[in-house]
Design a protein around this motif. Structure first.
Motif, PDB file in Angstrom:
ATOM      1  N   ASN A 190      27.641  19.733  38.692  1.00 45.97           N
ATOM      2  CA  ASN A 190      28.915  19.096  38.394  1.00 45.97           C
ATOM      3  C   ASN A 190      28.948  17.673  38.956  1.00 45.97           C
ATOM      4  OD1 ASN A 190      31.607  18.360  38.119  1.00 45.97           O
ATOM      5  ND2 ASN A 190      32.342  19.804  39.655  1.00 45.97           N
TER       6      ASN A 190
ATOM      7  N   GLN B  96      31.831  13.532  34.878  1.00 49.93           N
ATOM      8  CA  GLN B  96      32.079  14.948  34.654  1.00 49.93           C
ATOM      9  C   GLN B  96      32.614  15.159  33.236  1.00 49.93           C
ATOM     10  OE1 GLN B  96      34.643  18.656  36.617  1.00 49.93           O
ATOM     11  NE2 GLN B  96      34.688  16.654  37.578  1.00 49.93           N
TER      12      GLN B  96
ATOM     13  N   HIS C 170      34.991  16.503  31.513  1.00 51.19           N
ATOM     14  CA  HIS C 170      36.330  17.102  31.516  1.00 51.19           C
ATOM     15  C   HIS C 170      37.146  16.686  30.310  1.00 51.19           C
ATOM     16  CE1 HIS C 170      38.260  13.321  32.670  1.00 51.19           C
ATOM     17  NE2 HIS C 170      37.387  13.183  33.643  1.00 51.19           N
TER      18      HIS C 170
ATOM     19  N   SER D 225      30.431  20.608  34.686  1.00 52.92           N
ATOM     20  CA  SER D 225      31.748  20.620  35.317  1.00 52.92           C
ATOM     21  C   SER D 225      31.916  21.964  35.999  1.00 52.92           C
ATOM     22  CB  SER D 225      32.842  20.401  34.265  1.00 52.92           C
ATOM     23  OG  SER D 225      34.143  20.443  34.830  1.00 52.92           O
TER      24      SER D 225
ATOM     25  N   HIS E  63      37.448  21.188  36.099  1.00 52.53           N
ATOM     26  CA  HIS E  63      38.227  20.174  35.388  1.00 52.53           C
ATOM     27  C   HIS E  63      38.128  20.311  33.873  1.00 52.53           C
ATOM     28  CE1 HIS E  63      39.833  18.116  38.737  1.00 52.53           C
ATOM     29  NE2 HIS E  63      38.721  17.519  39.127  1.00 52.53           N
ATOM     30  N   PHE E  64      37.008  20.793  33.366  1.00 53.98           N
ATOM     31  CA  PHE E  64      36.838  20.950  31.927  1.00 53.98           C
ATOM     32  C   PHE E  64      37.917  21.843  31.317  1.00 53.98           C
ATOM     33  CE2 PHE E  64      34.883  24.738  33.610  1.00 53.98           C
ATOM     34  CZ  PHE E  64      35.128  25.715  32.644  1.00 53.98           C
TER      35      PHE E  64
END
Length: 493
Positions: free
Chosen positions: A308, A417, A419, A441, A444-445
Motif C-alpha cells: 500500500n 495509493q 483510492h 491499497s 482507502h480504496f
C-alpha cells in the motif's frame, strides 16, 4: 481576527525501503505540491484537504487568513533531516513574519517520524508554540492513523482527527477544527484536557470505519462526545512507527476536568469491549485470486494491502500481479505499478507496441519479467473524482496501460495509493467493466471501489506494509504495549 494557516503532512513507516526526502514533497501523487504563502489559499481552496475546510470556515466567520506553508508527501520511510528542517523553517518563518496572530490552524497527519524526531508533529507543535507564546490558541487536524502523543496534546489547544477511514471528511474536519479554534479564541481560556493511551496495536486493515468493530467504536465516540466533551479525539495509531508514542490514543477537551476524564474513560471502555473484533480479515494472494476467479460475477476488488503506497509501500512489488498471471486471470486490471523505467520504456515504444520489461521490484529487488502490448499512454495528469480526493490534482508522471495476457497494468512514474477510479479511467479503462480490479491499497480504496464491487478481498502479497505489524523488528516501542489485539504478550515483557 488574524488566523495563520499552514500544514505539514507525512505518514512515516520506520521499516519502509526508502526515506522521504525534500523532493518527495515537491511532486506528491494525488495532492498539491509544496505550497508557500502566495499560492497556498487559492491552490488548496478547491481540494479535499483539511486546510481547505479551515479556509472556508475562517472566511465565513470574517477572519483574515495569513497563509504560511503547506506540504504533503506520500507515505514512505522516515523524513530526512533536510526535509523536516527546510519545511519546518518555511512554515515557522512565515508564522514569525505574520505576527501578531489571534490563532494558528495546522493541517497535520500525526504519524510523521523524522531522522531526529520520532514524534515529529510534537516537535513541530513545540516550535510553533515557542514562536507564538503560551497564550495564542493552536488547533490542528490529524489523520486518525496518527500516533497522537502527550506532547501533541499539550502543545495544542485542540486536536481534531478525521472520523472516517477511508478519509472522506477531511474538509469537514478542517472546518470543525477552525470553528473550535474561533471558539477557543472567544473563550479566552483553555479547555480542560484528559489523555489516554490504549495498550494494544490495531492492524490498519482492521481500522476501517465502514465496518465493525471500528464502526461501532466511532458511533460510541460521537455519543460520548455529545454528552461530555467539546472534542473527543480518537486516533487509531499507525503501527509501523518504531517509537514509544506508537499506538492508539484518546484526548478529550471539555469544559471541566471531570467531564474530560469521563469522556476519555468511556471511550477507552468501548474500545476494550470490542478488542477481539480487530483481529484477522486478510488472506494469502493465491487464495484471493482463486476466489475472485470463481466468483459468479464481477468486479471482485482485491486489495494488495502489503504494498500500500498509503502505508509506506513503494507501490512496485509484483506478487499479486504474478499470481493473477499464474492463475490465468482474464478481464483483470491492476493499479498502480510504480516503475518510472518501465513507463519510460512504454512511452519510447509507443501505443500498439509489444515490449518486454523487468517490471516493478525496484524497492525489493524482485522484478517480474513480462511481455505485453502498450495500449494507452498518458502524462499521468488527471483530477481525482472519488469521495476521498475529489478535486485534488494527480500528477503521476509518464503513465502507461500495458496488457499482459488477460491482465491490464497501470504503470506510473510516481506512486499513489489506488483510492480513486480515475487512476484507471484517465487511461480509458472502466473499473466497473472488469472481472477483477486489483488495487495497491489497504482501506482507502473502499470509498470509491466498494460501491461497484461484487466482493472485496484483502490479500497479503509480499510488501513492507505487513498485515500483522507484530512481525516487525521493533526496538523502541513503549514497554507493555501489546502488538496484536487479543494477544496478552507485551513488548519488552
Amino acid at each position: 481576527m488574524n488566523i495563520a494557516i499552514g500544514g505539514f503532512l507525512h505518514e512515516s513507516h520506520s521499516f519502509a525501503p526508502r526515506p522521504t526526502g525534500f523532493e518527495d514533497f515537491l511532486k506528491p501523487g494525488g495532492f498539491p505540491p509544496l505550497l508557500r504563502a502566495p499560492e497556498l489559499v487559492e491552490t488548496l481552496r478547491p481540494t479535499s484537504v483539511c486546510a481547505a475546510g479551515a479556509i472556508a470556515a475562517c472566511e465565513a466567520a470574517g477572519a483574515r487568513i495569513l497563509p504560511l506553508a503547506w506540504a504533503f508527501a506520500n507515505p514512505a520511510g522516515p523524513v530526512t533531516r533536510e526535509a523536516f528542517e527546510r519545511i519546518s523553517a518555511l512554515l515557522l518563518a512565515a508564522l514569525s513574519d505574520a505576527l501578531p496572530v489571534d490563532g494558528v490552524f495546522l493541517d497535520l497527519h500525526g504519524a510523521m517520524v523524522s531522522e531526529d524526531f520520532p514524534d515529529a508533529e510534537g516537535e513541530l507543535l513545540r516550535r510553533v508554540r515557542a514562536v507564538v507564546g503560551p497564550d495564542i490558541p493552536i488547533a490542528a487536524t490529524l489523520d486518525p492513523h496518527a500516533n497522537m502523543t502527550p506532547l501533541m496534546a499539550r502543545m495544542a489547544d485542540v486536536l481534531v482527527p478525521y472520523r472516517t477511514y477511508p478519509h472522506v471528511d477531511m474538509r469537514a474536519m478542517g472546518a470543525r477544527a477552525a470553528e473550535l479554534l474561533l471558539r477557543r479564541i472567544a473563550r479566552q481560556a483553555p479547555w480542560a484536557m484528559a489523555f489516554r493511551e490504549i495498550d494494544f496495536l490495531i492492524p490498519i486493515t482492521s481500522q476501517c470505519t465502514m465496518v465493525e468493530p471500528m464502526a461501532g467504536v466511532m458511533a460510541a465516540r460521537a455519543e460520548i462526545e455529545a454528552r461530555h466533551a467539546v472534542e473527543l479525539a480518537y486516533c487509531f495509531g499507525f503501527p509501523y512507527a518504531d517509537f514509544d508514542g506508537c499506538g492508539q490514543a484518546i484526548a478529550a477537551w471539555a469544559e471541566t476536568q471531570e467531564a474530560a476524564e469521563a469522556a476519555a474513560e468511556a471511550l477507552a471502555a468501548e474500545i476494550a469491549a470490542r478488542e477481539a473484533g480487530f483481529a484477522g480479515g486478510v488472506m494469502e494472494a493465491q487464495e484471493a485470486v482463486a476466489r475472485a476467479l470463481a466468483a459468479p460475477r464481477g468486479p471482485v476488488v482485491i486489495a494488495d494491502t502489503q504494498d500500500n503506497p498509503g502505508g509506506g509501500g513503494h507501490g512496485d512489488t509484483t506478487g499479486l500481479l504474478a499470481e493473477l498471471l499464474r492463475q490465468g486471470a482474464e478481464g483483470a486490471a491492476l493499479a498502480p505499478m510504480n516503475d518510472a523505467e518501465a513507463a519510460a520504456a512504454c512511452h519510447a515504444a509507443g501505443e500498439g507496441a509489444t515490449v518486454t520489461l523487468a517490471l516493478g521490484g525496484k524497492s525489493d529487488g524482485a522484478p517480474l519479467s513480462v511481455t505485453g502490448v502498450v495500449e494507452r499512454l498518458s502524462d499521468g495528469r488527471f483530477t481525482l473524482e472519488g469521495p476521498m480526493g475529489k478535486g485534488n490534482p494527480a500528477n503521476l508522471g509518464p503513465t502507461a496501460l500495458l496488457r499482459v495476457g488477460g491482465v491490464r497494468v497501470v504503470i506510473v512514474s510516481r506512486k499513489m495509493q489506488a483510492h480513486d477510479q480515475a487512476i484507471f479511467r484517465h487511461l480509458g479503462l472502466e473499473p466497473a467493466a472488469q472481472r477483477i480490479v486489483a488495487v495497491k491499497s489497504s482501506v482507502h480504496f473502499r470509498a470509491h471501489f466498494q460501491p461497484i464491487a461484487a466482493e472485496v478481498l484483502v490479500a497479503a502479497a509480499p510488501g513492507p506494509v505487513v498485515a500483522d505489524p507484530a512481525t516487525l523488528p521493533f526496538t523502541a516501542l513503549r514497554p507493555g504495549l501489546r502488538l496484536r489485539p487479543g494477544d496478552n504478550r507485551r513488548f519488552g515483557g
